[in-house]
Design an enzyme around this catalytic site. Structure first.
Site, short mmCIF file in Angstrom:
data_model
loop_
_atom_site.label_atom_id
_atom_site.label_comp_id
_atom_site.label_asym_id
_atom_site.label_seq_id
_atom_site.Cartn_x
_atom_site.Cartn_y
_atom_site.Cartn_z
N ASP A 312 -45.91 3.94 -95.19
CA ASP A 312 -47.29 4.36 -95.07
C ASP A 312 -47.53 4.64 -93.58
OD1 ASP A 312 -50.15 4.59 -95.61
OD2 ASP A 312 -50.30 2.63 -94.65
N ASP A 505 -49.44 -1.43 -95.83
CA ASP A 505 -50.32 -2.51 -95.41
C ASP A 505 -51.64 -2.58 -96.15
OD1 ASP A 505 -51.36 -0.12 -93.95
OD2 ASP A 505 -52.76 -1.61 -93.19
N ASP A 509 -51.61 1.08 -100.78
CA ASP A 509 -50.15 0.98 -100.86
C ASP A 509 -49.68 0.05 -101.98
OD1 ASP A 509 -49.85 2.58 -98.52
OD2 ASP A 509 -50.31 0.81 -97.30
#
Length: 622
Positions: A312, A505, A509
């Site tokens: 990410d 995080d 996600d």
């Protein structure tokens, strides 16, 4: 309690092992049998052996599921029949110690996907019949008007109808900077109102909202992710057959049943049972000291097989918060430092994330902020205030008529995904400030180290293509997918598999972390649901530790392989000694106990890895 004991639950198994250890010692050294009237080893046979027999028997009856316990059960029964009680108790105890180690490596505090529900407020301010009422979120209907206060999470999907604000969508979509919202703009549940109060109309409620759909998808993904079966159980059917054939051949060749029983005892897969949990336990202890938390027992086995690692962007490759990256003066009367000082003074009481970032940038210089008066928020546009007798306005470039130099500055930085603010003094543009979510300083080195380990990095982000390309280029990642919603990230992970890890995080996600072969969460700033969805967590939020985690996974698997090879070798040697009559069931149990001891000591060497790498931030594979 009886049911837990028969299922080899951790608490009763630990108690049984504690009682069995001295009982076996008394049995081995002798003397206690005459005083007690029975061999003390029976304590271990009953306390540790009966659960093994129970589990093995249920497995055979329910679908003929042959596991390592079946071979142990055969050896245990054979040893009892021949009155070799110490051998029977010792084998049972070693197997249960292996079970305890496996249970220790499994994360008992694992949270469910229901952790997502904390991002949906339990109540909301609903406007009905001209009155504002605090109602449970479950009672919100499509078409209801809701009033959202500063700092509140948006409870349902809808449309902004009155007021303006900046919405923090980073946890849901991965967009690095707050998104300004105006009447008519769509709002997503789970995002945060950063300042002010606005009114919205509910469009999708209950199970139809974005956050609730994510919960349903994550539950579905979690049920499809099969656990990795322990090593001894994978080979159990072959081990049982091989043990019975060898024992039968020895009995037929020598005519001595006791030698066949010895063969069964030494053939027990105790070393195989201990090979994985001892190495994993040592690796977990090592990594914990280095700020890496392993949440699932099979995480290291998964990570050792990974060949691709997806990242990410916001909060993972970047810091996750906006900061000032450039200041330009457009007036000879003001230096760049003066532009930042004036803007910070005007913004010091601002609730907008970008305003707070400007103020923080000046405070980092260590100098005090000038006095300010008459601060006035220009909703959705900026802020104005009196600073040192001058009227200072900080806001969007569209609020002003910009000179050519200011336009060039704006185009240059917005192309890379930055937000730009203009600064005016008494109505005249005097400077420009650019803010962005910056890449972590250690990210490029970490990516390079992962490439050295044979992993292919890729970037999956909900941010726009320009921002993704800019950060990806800085990080050294060439394969980039942008503008992805949470379920699109998950689908990309599933298409790219099978051996792909995901590092993230935020809430956005969670699906990708669960659907990946291995999930790694940034724990320092990451959301609780990201941590709950991951197999491993970088607790200190330090991306430099990621290569160390992968290296430890590889080392752990090598250590397991060493343990297996040694365990099998010592078993085959003992098999020959049993056939020759050199070993008895009791001495055979001690022999194979020595193999188990080697496995434990060899695995414990993983605890020293941190000392070897203490001063190594990044390195090629060793």
């Amino acid at each position: 309690m009886l049911h837990e004991w028969l299922k080899s639950a951790p608490r009763p198994t630990f108690a049984c092992a504690i009682v069995s250890l001295p009982a076996l010692a008394l049995s081995f050294f002798g003397g206690a049998e005459q005083m007690l009237g029975f061999d003390p080893a029976w304590a271990a046979i009953i306390l540790c052996g009966v659960p093994i027999l129970h589990v093995a028997g249920r497995g055979i009856l329910n679908g003929f599921d042959i596991r390592a316990g079946v071979l142990v059960s055969i050896a245990l029964i054979a040893a009892v029949v021949t009155e070799e009680y110490f051998a029977a108790g010792e084998v049972a105890l070693i197997m249960q110690l292996g079970t305890l180690l496996e249970d220790w490596t499994v994360d008992r505090a694992r949270q469910g996907i229901e952790s997502l529900l904390q991002y949906v407020p339990q109540t909301a301010h609903v406007l009905r019949d001209g009155k504002e009422s605090l109602l449970p979120v479950d009672e919100i209907r499509r078409g209801d008007l809701l009033r959202i206060h500063a700092g509140e999470a948006i409870p349902v999907d809808g449309i902004l109808t009155e007021g303006e604000s900046a919405v923090d969508a980073s946890m849901m979509t991965g967009e690095s900077l707050p998104v300004d919202k105006h009447p008519g703009d769509a709002l997503m549940s789970g995002t945060i109102n950063t300042y002010g109060i606005f009114t919205m109309r509910a469009e999708r409620t209950g199970a139809d909202s974005s956050l609730q759909r994510m919960i349903a998808l994550a539950r579905d993904v979690d049920t499809k992710k099969a656990p990795i079966v322990r090593l001894a159980d994978r080979w159990a059917s072959r081990l049982v057959l091989a043990a019975l054939v060898c024992a039968g051949a020895i009995w037929w060749g020598t005519g001595e049943f006791i030698r066949a029983v010895t063969a069964l005892v030494v053939f027990c897969p105790c070393a195989l049972v201990l090979a994985t949990p001892t190495a994993v336990a040592a690796a977990i202890a090592n990594l914990t000291q280095r700020g890496i938390l392993i949440r699932r027992a099979d995480a290291l086995e998964r990570l050792a097989k990974v060949d691709t690692i997806a990242f990410d962007k916001t909060g993972t490759l970047t810091s996750g918060t906006p900061s000032v990256i450039a200041v330009q003066s457009l007036s000879d009367a003001y230096a760049e430092r003066d532009i930042l000082r004036l803007a910070a003074a005007a913004e010091q009481h601002s609730e907008h994330p970008l305003g707070r970032a400007v103020t923080a940038a000046w405070r980092n210089t260590g100098e005090p902020l000038p006095a300010v008066s008459g601060a006035q928020v220009l909703a959705g546009k900026g802020i104005s205030a009196k600073v040192g007798g001058k009227g200072i306005t900080v806001g969007k470039p569209t609020l002003f008529s910009l000179p050519e130099s200011a336009l060039d500055f704006t185009v240059r930085y917005t192309q890379d995904g930055a937000s730009v603010s203009a600064v005016a003094a008494d109505g005249k543009i005097v400077g420009m400030i650019a803010l962005a979510d910056c890449i972590r300083s250690d990210t490029p080195k970490a990516i390079t180290s992962l490439r050295h380990l044979g992993l292919t990095p890729l970037l999956l982000t909900g941010d726009n293509a320009r921002v993704a390309e800019h950060i990806g280029t800085q990080a050294g990642i060439t394969e980039i997918q942008s503008d992805l919603l949470p379920d699109e990230k998950m689908k990309h992970i599933e298409r790219r598999g099978p051996f792909i890890a995901m590092v993230g995080d935020g809430v956005n996600d969670a699906l990708a972390l669960r659907s990946a072969y291995a999930g790694i969460a940034m724990g320092g700033i990451g959301s609780d649901i990201a941590v709950a969805s991951a197999d491993a967590v970088l607790v200190s939020d330090d991306i430099r530790r990621l290569p160390a985690l992968i290296r430890m996974a590889h080392r752990t698997m090598k250590k397991i392989q060493q343990n297996i090879i040694f365990g099998l070798a010592i078993n085959f040697i003992a098999l020959g000694l049993s056939a020759a009559g050199i070993l008895t069931p009791a001495t055979g149990a001690l022999w194979h106990n020595a193999g188990s001891l080697f496995v434990v000591v060899n695995a414990a060497l993983l605890l020293t890895v941190a000392k070897k790498e203490k001063n190594i931030a990044f390195s090629a594979p060793v």
